[in-house]
Design a protein around this motif. Structure first.
Motif, PDB file in Angstrom:
ATOM      1  N   ALA A 138     -18.225 -24.464 -26.854  1.00  0.00           N
ATOM      2  CA  ALA A 138     -16.872 -24.194 -27.350  1.00  0.00           C
ATOM      3  C   ALA A 138     -15.990 -25.286 -26.979  1.00  0.00           C
ATOM      4  CB  ALA A 138     -16.436 -23.015 -26.319  1.00  0.00           C
ATOM      5  N   VAL A 139     -14.941 -25.418 -27.770  1.00  0.00           N
ATOM      6  CA  VAL A 139     -13.817 -26.423 -27.542  1.00  0.00           C
ATOM      7  C   VAL A 139     -12.586 -25.853 -27.478  1.00  0.00           C
ATOM      8  CG1 VAL A 139     -12.673 -28.632 -28.251  1.00  0.00           C
ATOM      9  CG2 VAL A 139     -15.216 -28.230 -28.826  1.00  0.00           C
ATOM     10  N   VAL A 140     -11.966 -26.040 -26.743  1.00  0.00           N
ATOM     11  CA  VAL A 140     -10.475 -25.407 -26.520  1.00  0.00           C
ATOM     12  C   VAL A 140      -9.551 -26.549 -26.669  1.00  0.00           C
ATOM     13  CG1 VAL A 140      -8.731 -24.184 -25.073  1.00  0.00           C
ATOM     14  CG2 VAL A 140     -10.999 -23.435 -25.121  1.00  0.00           C
ATOM     15  N   CYS A 141      -8.560 -26.451 -27.360  1.00  0.00           N
ATOM     16  CA  CYS A 141      -7.418 -27.273 -27.789  1.00  0.00           C
ATOM     17  C   CYS A 141      -5.972 -26.446 -27.691  1.00  0.00           C
ATOM     18  CB  CYS A 141      -7.631 -27.969 -29.071  1.00  0.00           C
ATOM     19  SG  CYS A 141      -6.382 -29.513 -29.142  1.00  0.00           S
ATOM     20  N   GLY A 142      -5.538 -26.460 -26.510  1.00  0.00           N
ATOM     21  CA  GLY A 142      -4.229 -25.608 -26.447  1.00  0.00           C
ATOM     22  C   GLY A 142      -3.149 -26.606 -25.956  1.00  0.00           C
ATOM     23  N   ALA A 143      -2.743 -26.388 -24.665  1.00  0.00           N
ATOM     24  CA  ALA A 143      -1.791 -27.300 -24.071  1.00  0.00           C
ATOM     25  C   ALA A 143      -2.706 -28.431 -23.712  1.00  0.00           C
ATOM     26  CB  ALA A 143      -1.101 -26.765 -22.665  1.00  0.00           C
ATOM     27  N   GLY A 144      -3.723 -28.334 -23.325  1.00  0.00           N
ATOM     28  CA  GLY A 144      -4.832 -29.371 -23.047  1.00  0.00           C
ATOM     29  C   GLY A 144      -6.098 -29.341 -23.795  1.00  0.00           C
ATOM     30  N   ILE A 145      -7.188 -30.012 -23.605  1.00  0.00           N
ATOM     31  CA  ILE A 145      -8.212 -30.067 -24.348  1.00  0.00           C
ATOM     32  C   ILE A 145      -9.704 -29.938 -23.403  1.00  0.00           C
ATOM     33  CG2 ILE A 145      -8.587 -32.412 -24.591  1.00  0.00           C
ATOM     34  CD1 ILE A 145      -9.341 -32.169 -27.235  1.00  0.00           C
ATOM     35  N   ASN A 146     -10.410 -29.149 -23.759  1.00  0.00           N
ATOM     36  CA  ASN A 146     -11.760 -29.087 -22.832  1.00  0.00           C
ATOM     37  C   ASN A 146     -13.007 -28.528 -23.641  1.00  0.00           C
ATOM     38  OD1 ASN A 146     -13.577 -29.186 -20.640  1.00  0.00           O
ATOM     39  ND2 ASN A 146     -12.363 -27.648 -19.525  1.00  0.00           N
ATOM     40  N   CYS A 147     -13.994 -28.734 -23.193  1.00  0.00           N
ATOM     41  CA  CYS A 147     -15.254 -28.465 -24.060  1.00  0.00           C
ATOM     42  C   CYS A 147     -16.457 -27.944 -23.114  1.00  0.00           C
ATOM     43  CB  CYS A 147     -15.873 -29.517 -24.920  1.00  0.00           C
ATOM     44  SG  CYS A 147     -17.304 -28.920 -25.732  1.00  0.00           S
ATOM     45  N   PRO A 274     -23.895 -21.445 -32.460  1.00  0.00           N
ATOM     46  CA  PRO A 274     -22.402 -21.213 -32.590  1.00  0.00           C
ATOM     47  C   PRO A 274     -21.521 -22.188 -31.903  1.00  0.00           C
ATOM     48  CG  PRO A 274     -23.220 -19.590 -31.097  1.00  0.00           C
ATOM     49  CD  PRO A 274     -24.362 -20.446 -31.477  1.00  0.00           C
ATOM     50  N   VAL A 275     -20.548 -22.807 -32.627  1.00  0.00           N
ATOM     51  CA  VAL A 275     -19.519 -23.687 -32.022  1.00  0.00           C
ATOM     52  C   VAL A 275     -18.414 -23.012 -32.352  1.00  0.00           C
ATOM     53  CG1 VAL A 275     -18.421 -25.741 -32.065  1.00  0.00           C
ATOM     54  CG2 VAL A 275     -20.915 -25.595 -32.587  1.00  0.00           C
ATOM     55  N   VAL A 276     -17.715 -22.525 -31.038  1.00  0.00           N
ATOM     56  CA  VAL A 276     -16.291 -21.711 -31.184  1.00  0.00           C
ATOM     57  C   VAL A 276     -15.199 -22.726 -30.757  1.00  0.00           C
ATOM     58  CG1 VAL A 276     -15.193 -20.014 -29.910  1.00  0.00           C
ATOM     59  CG2 VAL A 276     -17.604 -19.781 -30.175  1.00  0.00           C
ATOM     60  N   LEU A 282      -6.043 -25.161 -32.260  1.00  0.00           N
ATOM     61  CA  LEU A 282      -7.107 -24.733 -33.362  1.00  0.00           C
ATOM     62  C   LEU A 282      -6.953 -23.317 -33.868  1.00  0.00           C
ATOM     63  CD1 LEU A 282      -9.894 -26.157 -31.155  1.00  0.00           C
ATOM     64  CD2 LEU A 282      -9.279 -26.886 -33.430  1.00  0.00           C
ATOM     65  N   ALA A 283      -6.393 -22.465 -33.098  1.00  0.00           N
ATOM     66  CA  ALA A 283      -6.170 -21.087 -33.706  1.00  0.00           C
ATOM     67  C   ALA A 283      -5.128 -21.006 -34.646  1.00  0.00           C
ATOM     68  CB  ALA A 283      -5.781 -20.102 -32.666  1.00  0.00           C
ATOM     69  N   ILE A 306     -19.539 -22.735 -37.018  1.00  0.00           N
ATOM     70  CA  ILE A 306     -18.219 -22.901 -36.781  1.00  0.00           C
ATOM     71  C   ILE A 306     -17.239 -21.700 -36.922  1.00  0.00           C
ATOM     72  CG2 ILE A 306     -16.136 -24.505 -36.546  1.00  0.00           C
ATOM     73  CD1 ILE A 306     -18.274 -26.653 -37.995  1.00  0.00           C
ATOM     74  N   THR A 307     -16.911 -21.128 -35.748  1.00  0.00           N
ATOM     75  CA  THR A 307     -15.881 -20.217 -35.813  1.00  0.00           C
ATOM     76  C   THR A 307     -14.698 -20.434 -35.257  1.00  0.00           C
ATOM     77  OG1 THR A 307     -16.773 -19.082 -33.982  1.00  0.00           O
ATOM     78  CG2 THR A 307     -17.434 -18.498 -36.085  1.00  0.00           C
ATOM     79  N   VAL A 308     -13.467 -19.739 -35.479  1.00  0.00           N
ATOM     80  CA  VAL A 308     -12.179 -19.959 -34.528  1.00  0.00           C
ATOM     81  C   VAL A 308     -12.101 -18.535 -34.177  1.00  0.00           C
ATOM     82  CG1 VAL A 308      -9.690 -20.488 -34.450  1.00  0.00           C
ATOM     83  CG2 VAL A 308     -11.236 -21.374 -36.077  1.00  0.00           C
ATOM     84  N   ILE A 309     -11.814 -18.391 -32.679  1.00  0.00           N
ATOM     85  CA  ILE A 309     -11.876 -17.151 -31.979  1.00  0.00           C
ATOM     86  C   ILE A 309     -10.378 -16.964 -31.505  1.00  0.00           C
ATOM     87  CG2 ILE A 309     -12.294 -18.596 -29.743  1.00  0.00           C
ATOM     88  CD1 ILE A 309     -13.358 -15.110 -30.396  1.00  0.00           C
ATOM     89  N   THR A 310      -9.836 -15.762 -31.648  1.00  0.00           N
ATOM     90  CA  THR A 310      -8.708 -15.503 -31.359  1.00  0.00           C
ATOM     91  C   THR A 310      -8.510 -14.204 -30.447  1.00  0.00           C
ATOM     92  OG1 THR A 310      -8.624 -14.063 -33.294  1.00  0.00           O
ATOM     93  CG2 THR A 310      -7.509 -16.160 -33.497  1.00  0.00           C
ATOM     94  N   ALA A 311      -9.669 -13.533 -30.010  1.00  0.00           N
ATOM     95  CA  ALA A 311      -9.910 -12.567 -29.024  1.00  0.00           C
ATOM     96  C   ALA A 311      -9.748 -13.239 -27.608  1.00  0.00           C
ATOM     97  CB  ALA A 311     -11.224 -12.124 -29.001  1.00  0.00           C
ATOM     98  N   PRO A 312      -8.956 -12.377 -26.861  1.00  0.00           N
ATOM     99  CA  PRO A 312      -8.252 -12.632 -25.290  1.00  0.00           C
ATOM    100  C   PRO A 312      -9.689 -13.265 -24.630  1.00  0.00           C
ATOM    101  CG  PRO A 312      -8.251 -10.224 -25.537  1.00  0.00           C
ATOM    102  CD  PRO A 312      -8.539 -10.856 -26.938  1.00  0.00           C
ATOM    103  N   PRO A 313      -9.169 -14.177 -23.847  1.00  0.00           N
ATOM    104  CA  PRO A 313     -10.322 -14.731 -23.220  1.00  0.00           C
ATOM    105  C   PRO A 313     -11.137 -13.820 -21.934  1.00  0.00           C
ATOM    106  CG  PRO A 313      -8.832 -16.426 -23.391  1.00  0.00           C
ATOM    107  CD  PRO A 313      -8.232 -15.107 -23.948  1.00  0.00           C
TER     108      PRO A 313
END
Length: 340
Positions: A138-147, A274-276, A282-283, A306-313
């Motif tokens: 998973a890669v998260v790109c919100g206020a910051g970025i992480n993987c 899967p790559v989330v 990204l959302a 590759i999918t984009v996730i919008t479910a609550p973490p």
């Protein structure tokens, strides 16, 4: 790597299985989950920021959401040796290094909320929410970025995600700063022309970058409003501005680099996996960003899904907890259904 603490065997019978915690910089969500995946109660509180407030004060914020979830479930207050759940599954912002995970696991474990406590970085919650089993990246790109990445045998891949000192670039906050940098140089002649020099100050009620720079420096613009400039950057890029588009493309390339390295470390680069993609940037599914990610990552990992996730973490935190206690697949599906 997950950090786990345990407390002596509880005297309470028929504990709920999991107390799931997802704590980000801006909010905390908690769910108390039964063994069959039923959500018994939920709670919400403020952001989790140990670097700013200290570990104990930050855990106090978690405690507010925990208390709300427990009250919603109709459980009595816990006492010594009488936790709320068999396992606390906590996915936390600012748990970026193993030493931070250990400290936070110890602090949360000392509250006695669960008979055992697992602590992970919050990006693992996004990953688990987006996959059918604990396998993928998973890669998260919100206020910051992480993987992060994980496999069912417990192997993980991750990055420190501490900003520029750990080699990171971008995220919403970083993109806003880069956009301001380009706009300032465009206005004073040090850089190439870009519509950002007009659009950024106009969005915040100024008629020039010079005026906006002064307001930012002297505190005339609340710091939190800088994040609004990321949306302006994407709008300018979508209109074809080459400078803005170059920033968006660089962000895409950074995301691809993180994902491909994580896949490679786990030996998954050539496998169907899967790559989330998660987080607000990204959302939003900006074509200039997401389409470039898909094209570039597919070239490196042709079988990646590759999918984009919008479910609550918090869903992912709950699923990780159910994994840990060995719940059947039906419990996982019931929990997914609850969170939509």
């Amino acid at each position: 790597m997950t950090r786990t603490t345990r407390m002596p065997r509880t005297t309470r019978m028929s504990l709920p299985s999991v107390l799931a915690v997802d704590a980000g910089n801006s909010k905390t969500d908690v769910a108390l989950i039964a063994a069959d995946g039923t959500v018994l109660g939920t709670g919400r509180s403020g952001g989790f920021q140990p670097p700013r407030h200290g570990v104990e004060a930050a855990v106090d914020v978690l405690g507010q959401a925990v208390a709300e979830a427990v009250a919603a479930a109709g459980l009595p207050a816990a006492g010594p040796g009488s936790p709320y759940a068999a396992r606390v599954s906590a996915c936390l912002a600012n748990a970026d290094l193993p030493v931070e995970e250990r400290r936070l696991a110890d602090a949360i474990g000392a509250r006695g909320w669960g008979a055992a406590t697992d602590v992970r970085n919050d990006t693992f919650a996004v990953l688990r929410a987006g996959v059918d089993e604990p396998r993928g990246v998973a890669v998260v790109c919100g206020a910051g970025i992480n993987c992060v990445g994980m496999t069912p045998d417990g192997r993980t891949a991750r990055f420190p995600a501490l900003g520029r000192i750990s080699g990171d670039w971008g995220g919403g906050g970083g993109l806003a700063e880069e956009a301001l940098w380009c706009a300032a140089r465009a206005e004073d002649g040090r850089g190439g022309a870009t519509e950002l020099a007009r659009a950024l100050p106009a969005h915040l009620g100024h008629n020039s970058m010079a005026s906006l720079i002064e307001a930012l420096h002297l505190g005339g613009v609340p710091h939190v409003r800088r994040h609004e400039l990321t949306a302006v950057l994407f709008a300018v890029a979508a209109a074809g501005d080459p400078v803005a588009l170059s920033l968006v493309h660089r962000q895409a390339d950074e995301i691809v680099a993180m994902a491909s390295v994580a896949l490679s470390r786990l030996g998954l680069l050539d496998e169907e996996v899967p790559v989330v993609l998660g987080g607000g940037v990204l959302a939003a599914r900006h074509p200039q960003l997401n389409d470039r990610i898909t094209t570039a990552l597919t070239a490196l990992a042709p079988r990646a899904r590759i999918t984009v996730i919008t479910a609550p973490p918090v869903l992912g935190a709950g699923l990780l907890g159910l994994d840990a206690v060995g719940s059947p697949a039906g419990a996982h599906e019931k929990l997914r259904t609850h969170f939509g």
